[in-house]
Design an enzyme around this catalytic site. Sequence first.
Site, PDB file in Angstrom:
ATOM      1  N   HIS A 109       0.842  -1.187   0.000  1.00  0.00           N
ATOM      2  CA  HIS A 109       0.000   0.000   0.000  1.00  0.00           C
ATOM      3  C   HIS A 109       0.883   1.245   0.000  1.00  0.00           C
ATOM      4  O   HIS A 109       2.036   1.214   0.436  1.00  0.00           O
ATOM      5  CB  HIS A 109      -0.913  -0.001   1.213  1.00  0.00           C
ATOM      6  CG  HIS A 109      -1.904  -1.129   1.216  1.00  0.00           C
ATOM      7  ND1 HIS A 109      -3.188  -1.009   1.723  1.00  0.00           N
ATOM      8  CD2 HIS A 109      -1.813  -2.409   0.780  1.00  0.00           C
ATOM      9  CE1 HIS A 109      -3.830  -2.154   1.599  1.00  0.00           C
ATOM     10  NE2 HIS A 109      -3.009  -3.018   1.030  1.00  0.00           N
TER      11      HIS A 109
ATOM     12  N   CYS B  93      -6.711   2.732   4.439  1.00  0.00           N
ATOM     13  CA  CYS B  93      -7.537   1.578   4.809  1.00  0.00           C
ATOM     14  C   CYS B  93      -7.153   1.112   6.215  1.00  0.00           C
ATOM     15  O   CYS B  93      -6.151   1.551   6.793  1.00  0.00           O
ATOM     16  CB  CYS B  93      -7.363   0.452   3.797  1.00  0.00           C
ATOM     17  SG  CYS B  93      -5.731  -0.336   3.842  1.00  0.00           S
TER      18      CYS B  93
END
Length: 294
Positions: free
Chosen positions: A102, A129
């Site tokens: 990520h 997230c």
Amino acid sequence: MQARFQAMWSEITPKLQDALFPYISDDDFPAMLTAEQVELIKQMSGFDDQALAFALLPLAAACALAPISQFFVGAIARGESGNLYFGANMEFTGVPLQQTVHAEQSAITHAWLRGEKKLVSITINYSPCGHCRQFMNELNSGTQLEVYLPNRPRLTLADYLPGSFGPQDLTDTPLLLDTVHHDHQLTTHDQLIQAALNAANRSHAPYSQAHSGIALLDKEDRIYTGRYAENAAFNPSLPPLQAALILMNMAGSHCQSIKRAVLVEGERNRLSQWNATESTLMALGCTDIERHTF
């Protein structure tokens, strides 16, 4: 200028283009700006710290490798040193999605591998997230890390992760970005093995003690190292290979240009990085893969 930045150059204001050009025009631009460079850019552009971080997001997102999702995320981590580190999401065709990196992990790991001791903020073009919020909770910045998103007020990690579970719930351990050295040794004169050992000695694995590191050699004979970054919640842990691929990508080298890889880990480690490392490297086209143990 690297082609990936040329594609996004029109999204940068002319004034900032003039300030950035002396640095980003270099084909070896490492996707980071030193504190001194940041100050000069701010003086020329008139931007403050946060406006500059937001303005750099398109260039960070240009570093994303997203063949599966086609969703490009950029992040800018600001170190206590004043340095700015780019990060971007990375996906790898042919391997499980668990191997994905990520953008927040990328920027944080990029800073860690460049020697940053502490982060003060992270700026992202999309909301982090839950996986990334937990990953950030391992940092020595704690939940006071500032998190910036476009068109939202400044918040801290504590706002994004209330009632958090983290290192403080398990044991008194070093935190991610703390300086550590585990003193593992191997008798070798091989430069790549030594580089992987050095990475293992600086890895963050306070819960399993399964220290590990990797070194990658690309076709231009450049070496990129990565260290294991373990997390109190286990699943958000970042393998050493992904850490090295982050550094490789940020430096502008192609992840499918690896010609030799060396993983170093403990023979008696309670977990091994070998199987996942081997399968991901083979999917990237590297077949010269070694494992050495201390």
